[in-house]
Design an enzyme around this catalytic site. Structure first.
Site, PDB file in Angstrom:
ATOM      1  N   ARG A  12       9.556  -9.948   1.148  1.00  0.00           N
ATOM      2  CA  ARG A  12       8.677  -9.747   2.303  1.00  0.00           C
ATOM      3  C   ARG A  12       7.674 -10.909   2.341  1.00  0.00           C
ATOM      4  O   ARG A  12       6.699 -10.939   1.606  1.00  0.00           O
ATOM      5  CB  ARG A  12       7.938  -8.410   2.186  1.00  0.00           C
ATOM      6  CG  ARG A  12       7.025  -8.108   3.370  1.00  0.00           C
ATOM      7  CD  ARG A  12       6.132  -6.911   3.080  1.00  0.00           C
ATOM      8  NE  ARG A  12       6.870  -5.657   3.067  1.00  0.00           N
ATOM      9  CZ  ARG A  12       6.329  -4.510   2.654  1.00  0.00           C
ATOM     10  NH1 ARG A  12       5.102  -4.476   2.179  1.00  0.00           N
ATOM     11  NH2 ARG A  12       7.045  -3.391   2.692  1.00  0.00           N
ATOM     12  N   SER A  28      12.262   1.100   8.611  1.00  0.00           N
ATOM     13  CA  SER A  28      11.094   1.894   8.224  1.00  0.00           C
ATOM     14  C   SER A  28      10.873   3.035   9.198  1.00  0.00           C
ATOM     15  O   SER A  28      11.054   2.873  10.415  1.00  0.00           O
ATOM     16  CB  SER A  28       9.830   1.017   8.206  1.00  0.00           C
ATOM     17  OG  SER A  28       9.924   0.007   7.234  1.00  0.00           O
ATOM     18  N   LYS A  73      -1.655  -2.614   2.939  1.00  0.00           N
ATOM     19  CA  LYS A  73      -1.791  -2.970   4.343  1.00  0.00           C
ATOM     20  C   LYS A  73      -2.311  -1.764   5.107  1.00  0.00           C
ATOM     21  O   LYS A  73      -2.138  -0.620   4.696  1.00  0.00           O
ATOM     22  CB  LYS A  73      -0.451  -3.437   4.930  1.00  0.00           C
ATOM     23  CG  LYS A  73       0.662  -2.417   4.909  1.00  0.00           C
ATOM     24  CD  LYS A  73       1.914  -3.003   5.544  1.00  0.00           C
ATOM     25  CE  LYS A  73       3.058  -2.007   5.572  1.00  0.00           C
ATOM     26  NZ  LYS A  73       4.252  -2.555   6.245  1.00  0.00           N
TER      27      LYS A  73
END
Length: 205
Positions: A32, A101, A130
């Protein structure tokens, strides 16, 4: 439905982690990368690919589906916002396997229409990595997702530690993803060994 490559699924932010964690035995790793210039992004992705081959790692590229197609990735992971712009037909036509997701029932329903190869649910616990629009789901939601999706592989993510990992598997997850518990560990290689050992407990493996 094909099983996922491993019950543990580190998510990393630099190719060096593919070498470190892959060398320690992790076989399913998501790369990521965020906010990199195009040339640096490509260089890091290609380096991660090289290291993945070297260490027999199944590498998943987050977000950058066009680059995944171009560079011949086996897996790509998309968030809900990515589904607005991703060319799912091209992804499928190239044989790339897809993870998506999800955070609620609406997102799960949308994800299932894309015929993914796994769905991820999170955050299971609070995460500080996050800002999230959704609160902690809890392990009970994994059991709920498992009943809805049947044999489709399910990934748990969000605030998961070594101590919490087994409860996710027992609740219905096929694989458990984590960021901080791997790349933030004092001894990342040992952490991989501990996760792999715990994943085999209570006849899970």
């Amino acid at each position: 439905m094909q099983r996922l490559p491993s019950k543990i699924y580190p998510v990393v932010d630099h190719p060096r982690w593919v070498e470190i964690l892959g060398g320690a035995g992790a076989r399913f790793i998501q790369l990521r990368l965020k906010d990199l210039p195009p040339e640096e992004l490509r260089a890091q992705v290609q380096k991660a690919q090289e290291l993945a081959v070297l260490h027999n790692v199944t590498l998943v590229l987050n977000d950058y589906w066009e680059l995944a197609i171009e560079l011949g990735f086996e897996w790509v992971h998309l968030g809900q916002e990515d589904l607005d712009t991703a060319d799912l037909k091209s992804i499928k036509n190239t044989g790339i396997r897809l993870g998506i997701s999800t955070h609620d029932h609406v997102e799960l329903e949308r994800a299932l229409t894309c015929q993914p190869d796994y769905v991820a649910l999170g955050p299971i616990w609070e995460t500080k990595l996050k800002k999230m629009a959704f609160g902690p789901q809890g392990v009970h939601r994994l059991t709920e997702w498992r009943k809805i999706i049947g044999s489709l592989p399910l990934v748990a993510i969000g605030g998961i530690s070594l101590e919490r990992m087994l409860s996710c598997l027992e609740a219905g997850a096929d694989s458990v993803a984590a960021v901080s518990d791997f790349i933030g560990a004092k001894d990342p290689e040992q952490q991989v060994a501990l996760w792999l050992k715990k994943a085999t407990q209570q006849n899970i493996d």
